[in-house]
Design a protein around this motif. Structure first.
Motif, PDB file in Angstrom:
ATOM      1  N   ALA A 205       0.827  -1.214   0.000  1.00 44.63           N
ATOM      2  CA  ALA A 205       0.000   0.000   0.000  1.00 44.63           C
ATOM      3  C   ALA A 205       0.861   1.265   0.000  1.00 44.63           C
ATOM      4  CB  ALA A 205      -0.929   0.001   1.216  1.00 44.63           C
ATOM      5  N   GLU A 206       2.071   1.172   0.514  1.00 44.10           N
ATOM      6  CA  GLU A 206       2.965   2.325   0.559  1.00 44.10           C
ATOM      7  C   GLU A 206       3.813   2.486  -0.697  1.00 44.10           C
ATOM      8  OE1 GLU A 206       5.213   3.446   4.055  1.00 44.10           O
ATOM      9  OE2 GLU A 206       4.428   1.645   5.024  1.00 44.10           O
ATOM     10  N   LEU A 207       3.999   1.415  -1.422  1.00 45.79           N
ATOM     11  CA  LEU A 207       4.916   1.453  -2.566  1.00 45.79           C
ATOM     12  C   LEU A 207       4.197   1.940  -3.814  1.00 45.79           C
ATOM     13  CD1 LEU A 207       6.680  -1.970  -1.904  1.00 45.79           C
ATOM     14  CD2 LEU A 207       7.543   0.322  -1.359  1.00 45.79           C
ATOM     15  N   PRO A 208       4.883   2.718  -4.635  1.00 46.21           N
ATOM     16  CA  PRO A 208       4.245   3.227  -5.852  1.00 46.21           C
ATOM     17  C   PRO A 208       4.006   2.118  -6.879  1.00 46.21           C
ATOM     18  CG  PRO A 208       6.562   3.866  -5.797  1.00 46.21           C
ATOM     19  CD  PRO A 208       6.254   3.197  -4.485  1.00 46.21           C
ATOM     20  N   ALA A 209       3.045   2.345  -7.751  1.00 48.22           N
ATOM     21  CA  ALA A 209       2.777   1.396  -8.839  1.00 48.22           C
ATOM     22  C   ALA A 209       4.069   1.166  -9.605  1.00 48.22           C
ATOM     23  CB  ALA A 209       1.692   1.946  -9.758  1.00 48.22           C
ATOM     24  N   GLY A 210       4.313  -0.083  -9.950  1.00 49.96           N
ATOM     25  CA  GLY A 210       5.511  -0.428 -10.692  1.00 49.96           C
ATOM     26  C   GLY A 210       6.727  -0.712  -9.836  1.00 49.96           C
ATOM     27  N   ASP A 211       6.651  -0.453  -8.542  1.00 46.47           N
ATOM     28  CA  ASP A 211       7.777  -0.732  -7.655  1.00 46.47           C
ATOM     29  C   ASP A 211       8.008  -2.239  -7.597  1.00 46.47           C
ATOM     30  OD1 ASP A 211       8.941  -1.415  -4.827  1.00 46.47           O
ATOM     31  OD2 ASP A 211       9.323   0.732  -5.094  1.00 46.47           O
TER      32      ASP A 211
ATOM     33  N   GLY B 180       8.908  -4.074  -5.257  1.00 42.80           N
ATOM     34  CA  GLY B 180       8.365  -4.649  -4.023  1.00 42.80           C
ATOM     35  C   GLY B 180       6.916  -5.074  -4.177  1.00 42.80           C
ATOM     36  N   ARG B 181       6.156  -4.337  -4.951  1.00 43.78           N
ATOM     37  CA  ARG B 181       4.757  -4.712  -5.188  1.00 43.78           C
ATOM     38  C   ARG B 181       4.686  -6.039  -5.935  1.00 43.78           C
ATOM     39  NH1 ARG B 181       0.787  -0.839  -4.347  1.00 43.78           N
ATOM     40  NH2 ARG B 181      -0.497  -1.750  -5.973  1.00 43.78           N
ATOM     41  N   GLN B 182       5.654  -6.293  -6.795  1.00 42.15           N
ATOM     42  CA  GLN B 182       5.692  -7.570  -7.519  1.00 42.15           C
ATOM     43  C   GLN B 182       5.975  -8.723  -6.563  1.00 42.15           C
ATOM     44  OE1 GLN B 182       8.635  -6.726 -10.504  1.00 42.15           O
ATOM     45  NE2 GLN B 182       7.178  -5.648 -11.824  1.00 42.15           N
ATOM     46  N   VAL B 183       6.823  -8.477  -5.564  1.00 43.16           N
ATOM     47  CA  VAL B 183       7.101  -9.502  -4.554  1.00 43.16           C
ATOM     48  C   VAL B 183       5.816  -9.840  -3.809  1.00 43.16           C
ATOM     49  CG1 VAL B 183       8.345 -10.021  -2.409  1.00 43.16           C
ATOM     50  CG2 VAL B 183       9.526  -8.854  -4.291  1.00 43.16           C
ATOM     51  N   VAL B 184       5.080  -8.812  -3.415  1.00 42.20           N
ATOM     52  CA  VAL B 184       3.827  -9.027  -2.674  1.00 42.20           C
ATOM     53  C   VAL B 184       2.818  -9.752  -3.557  1.00 42.20           C
ATOM     54  CG1 VAL B 184       1.902  -7.913  -1.466  1.00 42.20           C
ATOM     55  CG2 VAL B 184       4.241  -7.044  -1.162  1.00 42.20           C
TER      56      VAL B 184
END
Length: 189
Positions: free
Chosen positions: A112-118, A120-124
């Motif tokens: 929720a804190e990471l920007p789109a495309g980060d 880290g979001r792919q890890v989640v």
């Protein structure tokens, strides 16, 4: 002689506590270094940047969850028990005794804190897809593949909603209620 803890482990442990309690954006690298009790160069010798530390933190949370799931799976009774082992791993997280209380899924909080495309979001996203895949693989032993996939998606949605609400309420009660619902869904197969 006590075992020596590496600077990397100290930094990851400190980041885990601080990122979960305060959020990623609110936690600077100086706070992580101070909490870890290591020199600033230790951070850069182990991680290229804060982004690298965040990625390692997310990977570590994923591995931690897999360990909890595997521990429950070792004692599970059949495929239905395998599905419930997933739920038990979520319950373990909710009951982990966080220093500042349970705030929900650390992976979702980070995403929720990471920007789109980060990255880290792919890890989640990969973690959540793997959880749904684990559920589906257990259900495929009980139902046709299409039915197993549909039910795995429903169970995944139920679990994610329960962990989010449990984080808002600060406890595991909703996860136990979700477990009862999921158990009934699986028994109906």
């Amino acid at each position: 002689m006590p075992e020596r803890i590496s600077a990397r482990t100290k930094l990851l442990d400190a980041a885990s506590r601080l990122f979960y309690a305060n959020g990623i954006s609110a936690t600077g690298i100086d706070a992580v270094i101070a909490e870890a009790g290591v020199a600033k160069m230790s951070l850069y010798n182990n991680f290229a940047s804060k982004t690298g530390l965040v990625s390692a933190y997310l990977e570590a949370r994923h591995e931690e969850w897999l360990g909890l799931y595997r521990a429950h799976l070792a004692h599970a009774d059949g495929s239905a028990g395998g599905v419930l082992a997933v739920v038990e791993a979520y319950i373990d997280h909710a009951e982990a005794g966080y220093e500042h209380g349970f705030r929900g899924c650390g992976l979702l909080n980070a995403a929720a804190e990471l920007p789109a495309g980060d990255p880290g979001r792919q890890v989640v996203a990969g973690h959540k897809a793997q959880v749904e895949g684990i559920i589906r693989s257990h259900l495929e032993e009980l139902a046709a593949p299409d039915e197993a996939a549909a039910l795995a998606e429903q169970i995944s949605f139920l679990l994610e909603g329960a962990i989010s609400r449990a984080g808002l309420e600060g406890g595991s009660e909703l996860l136990y209620r979700a477990k009862s619902l999921i158990d009934a869904m699986v028994r109906a197969l």
